[in-house]
Scaffold this motif. Structure first.
Motif, PDB file in Angstrom:
ATOM      1  N   MET A 136       0.818  -1.101  -0.143  1.00 49.81           N
ATOM      2  CA  MET A 136      -0.162   0.195  -0.382  1.00 49.81           C
ATOM      3  C   MET A 136       0.990   1.256  -0.029  1.00 49.81           C
ATOM      4  O   MET A 136       2.135   1.529   0.455  1.00 49.81           O
ATOM      5  N   SER A 137       0.455   2.001  -0.655  1.00 41.78           N
ATOM      6  CA  SER A 137       1.226   3.437  -0.577  1.00 41.78           C
ATOM      7  C   SER A 137       0.313   4.505  -0.373  1.00 41.78           C
ATOM      8  O   SER A 137      -0.839   4.491  -0.461  1.00 41.78           O
ATOM      9  N   VAL A 138       0.800   5.286   0.720  1.00 40.31           N
ATOM     10  CA  VAL A 138      -0.454   6.613   1.454  1.00 40.31           C
ATOM     11  C   VAL A 138       0.645   7.993   1.548  1.00 40.31           C
ATOM     12  O   VAL A 138       1.876   7.688   1.903  1.00 40.31           O
ATOM     13  N   LEU A 139       0.173   9.020   0.225  1.00 38.70           N
ATOM     14  CA  LEU A 139       0.718   9.821  -0.130  1.00 38.70           C
ATOM     15  C   LEU A 139       0.001  10.516   0.804  1.00 38.70           C
ATOM     16  O   LEU A 139      -1.222  10.910   1.152  1.00 38.70           O
ATOM     17  N   VAL A 140       1.263  11.537   1.666  1.00 43.39           N
ATOM     18  CA  VAL A 140       0.596  12.268   2.726  1.00 43.39           C
ATOM     19  C   VAL A 140       0.902  13.695   2.171  1.00 43.39           C
ATOM     20  O   VAL A 140       2.013  14.166   1.717  1.00 43.39           O
ATOM     21  N   GLU A 141       0.300  14.744   1.713  1.00 39.21           N
ATOM     22  CA  GLU A 141       0.418  16.765   1.503  1.00 39.21           C
ATOM     23  C   GLU A 141      -0.163  16.820   2.561  1.00 39.21           C
ATOM     24  O   GLU A 141      -0.734  16.816   3.434  1.00 39.21           O
ATOM     25  N   PHE A 142       0.801  17.480   4.062  1.00 41.13           N
ATOM     26  CA  PHE A 142       0.890  18.639   4.374  1.00 41.13           C
ATOM     27  C   PHE A 142       1.788  20.206   4.742  1.00 41.13           C
ATOM     28  O   PHE A 142       2.369  19.752   4.214  1.00 41.13           O
ATOM     29  N   SER A 143       1.015  21.026   5.375  1.00 47.40           N
ATOM     30  CA  SER A 143       1.699  22.013   5.894  1.00 47.40           C
ATOM     31  C   SER A 143       1.130  22.144   7.555  1.00 47.40           C
ATOM     32  O   SER A 143       0.263  22.065   7.359  1.00 47.40           O
ATOM     33  N   MET A 144       2.350  22.658   7.963  1.00 43.68           N
ATOM     34  CA  MET A 144       1.815  23.126  10.022  1.00 43.68           C
ATOM     35  C   MET A 144       2.623  24.093  10.250  1.00 43.68           C
ATOM     36  O   MET A 144       4.054  23.689   9.866  1.00 43.68           O
ATOM     37  N   PHE A 145       2.406  25.263  10.407  1.00 43.42           N
ATOM     38  CA  PHE A 145       2.645  25.961  11.186  1.00 43.42           C
ATOM     39  C   PHE A 145       2.294  26.731  12.403  1.00 43.42           C
ATOM     40  O   PHE A 145       1.388  26.319  12.593  1.00 43.42           O
ATOM     41  N   PRO A 146       3.797  27.145  12.600  1.00 46.20           N
ATOM     42  CA  PRO A 146       2.615  27.954  14.298  1.00 46.20           C
ATOM     43  C   PRO A 146       1.895  29.550  13.346  1.00 46.20           C
ATOM     44  O   PRO A 146       2.815  29.883  12.668  1.00 46.20           O
ATOM     45  N   THR A 147       1.058  30.297  14.416  1.00 49.42           N
ATOM     46  CA  THR A 147       1.030  31.116  13.863  1.00 49.42           C
ATOM     47  C   THR A 147       0.468  31.999  14.855  1.00 49.42           C
ATOM     48  O   THR A 147       0.029  33.482  14.602  1.00 49.42           O
ATOM     49  N   ASP A 148       1.417  31.498  16.008  1.00 50.03           N
ATOM     50  CA  ASP A 148       1.632  32.989  17.379  1.00 50.03           C
ATOM     51  C   ASP A 148       3.453  32.838  16.980  1.00 50.03           C
ATOM     52  O   ASP A 148       3.205  33.631  17.903  1.00 50.03           O
ATOM     53  N   LYS A 149       3.632  33.191  15.781  1.00 55.60           N
ATOM     54  CA  LYS A 149       5.163  33.360  16.178  1.00 55.60           C
ATOM     55  C   LYS A 149       5.591  34.875  14.972  1.00 55.60           C
ATOM     56  O   LYS A 149       6.919  35.107  14.543  1.00 55.60           O
ATOM     57  N   VAL A 196      -3.976  18.447   6.147  1.00 53.04           N
ATOM     58  CA  VAL A 196      -3.000  17.329   5.526  1.00 53.04           C
ATOM     59  C   VAL A 196      -4.189  16.638   4.615  1.00 53.04           C
ATOM     60  O   VAL A 196      -5.415  17.112   4.533  1.00 53.04           O
ATOM     61  N   LYS A 197      -3.442  15.945   3.845  1.00 52.39           N
ATOM     62  CA  LYS A 197      -4.200  15.849   2.302  1.00 52.39           C
ATOM     63  C   LYS A 197      -3.839  14.430   2.440  1.00 52.39           C
ATOM     64  O   LYS A 197      -2.343  13.815   2.120  1.00 52.39           O
ATOM     65  N   PHE A 198      -4.484  13.130   2.103  1.00 56.90           N
ATOM     66  CA  PHE A 198      -3.808  11.892   2.204  1.00 56.90           C
ATOM     67  C   PHE A 198      -4.692  11.046   0.697  1.00 56.90           C
ATOM     68  O   PHE A 198      -5.717  11.480  -0.279  1.00 56.90           O
ATOM     69  N   ASP A 199      -3.268  10.189  -0.072  1.00 60.96           N
ATOM     70  CA  ASP A 199      -3.860  10.227  -1.013  1.00 60.96           C
ATOM     71  C   ASP A 199      -3.659   8.054  -0.743  1.00 60.96           C
ATOM     72  O   ASP A 199      -2.800   8.123  -1.001  1.00 60.96           O
ATOM     73  N   ILE A 200      -4.191   6.872  -0.908  1.00 61.92           N
ATOM     74  CA  ILE A 200      -4.269   5.591  -0.163  1.00 61.92           C
ATOM     75  C   ILE A 200      -4.665   4.902  -1.713  1.00 61.92           C
ATOM     76  O   ILE A 200      -5.892   5.431  -2.034  1.00 61.92           O
ATOM     77  N   ARG A 201      -3.253   3.926  -1.626  1.00 61.22           N
ATOM     78  CA  ARG A 201      -3.239   3.164  -3.009  1.00 61.22           C
ATOM     79  C   ARG A 201      -3.338   2.134  -2.728  1.00 61.22           C
ATOM     80  O   ARG A 201      -1.539   1.643  -1.700  1.00 61.22           O
ATOM     81  N   LYS A 202      -4.333   0.886  -3.296  1.00 63.42           N
ATOM     82  CA  LYS A 202      -3.579  -0.337  -2.365  1.00 63.42           C
ATOM     83  C   LYS A 202      -2.653  -1.493  -3.335  1.00 63.42           C
ATOM     84  O   LYS A 202      -3.018  -0.753  -4.199  1.00 63.42           O
ATOM     85  N   GLY A 203      -1.766  -1.815  -3.185  1.00 62.53           N
ATOM     86  CA  GLY A 203      -1.479  -2.558  -4.564  1.00 62.53           C
ATOM     87  C   GLY A 203      -0.346  -1.400  -5.548  1.00 62.53           C
ATOM     88  O   GLY A 203       0.331  -2.143  -6.023  1.00 62.53           O
TER      89      GLY A 203
END
Length: 104
Positions: A1-14, A75-82
């Motif tokens: 299985m392949s799990v592709l993840v696209e994400f961004s994460m950052f503080p908003t108080d800095k 966060v976004k996921f693209d999950i594909r079996k095989g």
């Protein structure tokens, strides 16, 4: 299985520039050895299970938790079996198709 993840994460108080905080997350991802790509708007990585993906997202948050009072994430996921290796393959597929149609 392949799990592709696209994400961004950052503080908003800095303030406006948060690259020093984002770099903590990228360093952690780099140390895991998983394939990833940093982009101007986020990071894409590939793992073999949703559990692994969620562990990475949780670890990313833990990089910011000690000194950030407010953290924003998408966060976004693209999950594909095989399938595996899609981080490279998906781009290669598009580039091959463009190469047939674009004159250089």
């Amino acid at each position: 299985m392949s799990v592709l993840v696209e994400f961004s994460m950052f503080p908003t108080d800095k303030g406006e520039s948060v690259s020093r905080y984002v770099s903590r997350i990228i360093k952690m991802i780099d140390q895991t050895g998983i394939p990833y790509r940093l982009t101007p708007m986020g990071t894409v990585f590939e793992v073999n299970s949703i559990e692994e993906a969620l562990e990475i997202i949780n670890s990313a948050y833990k990089q910011l938790e000690p000194d950030c009072n407010r953290v924003y994430s998408v966060v976004k996921f693209d999950i594909r079996k095989g399938r595996t290796g899609r981080l490279e393959q998906k781009i290669k597929s598009v580039e091959e198709k463009l190469g047939k149609k674009v004159k250089k």
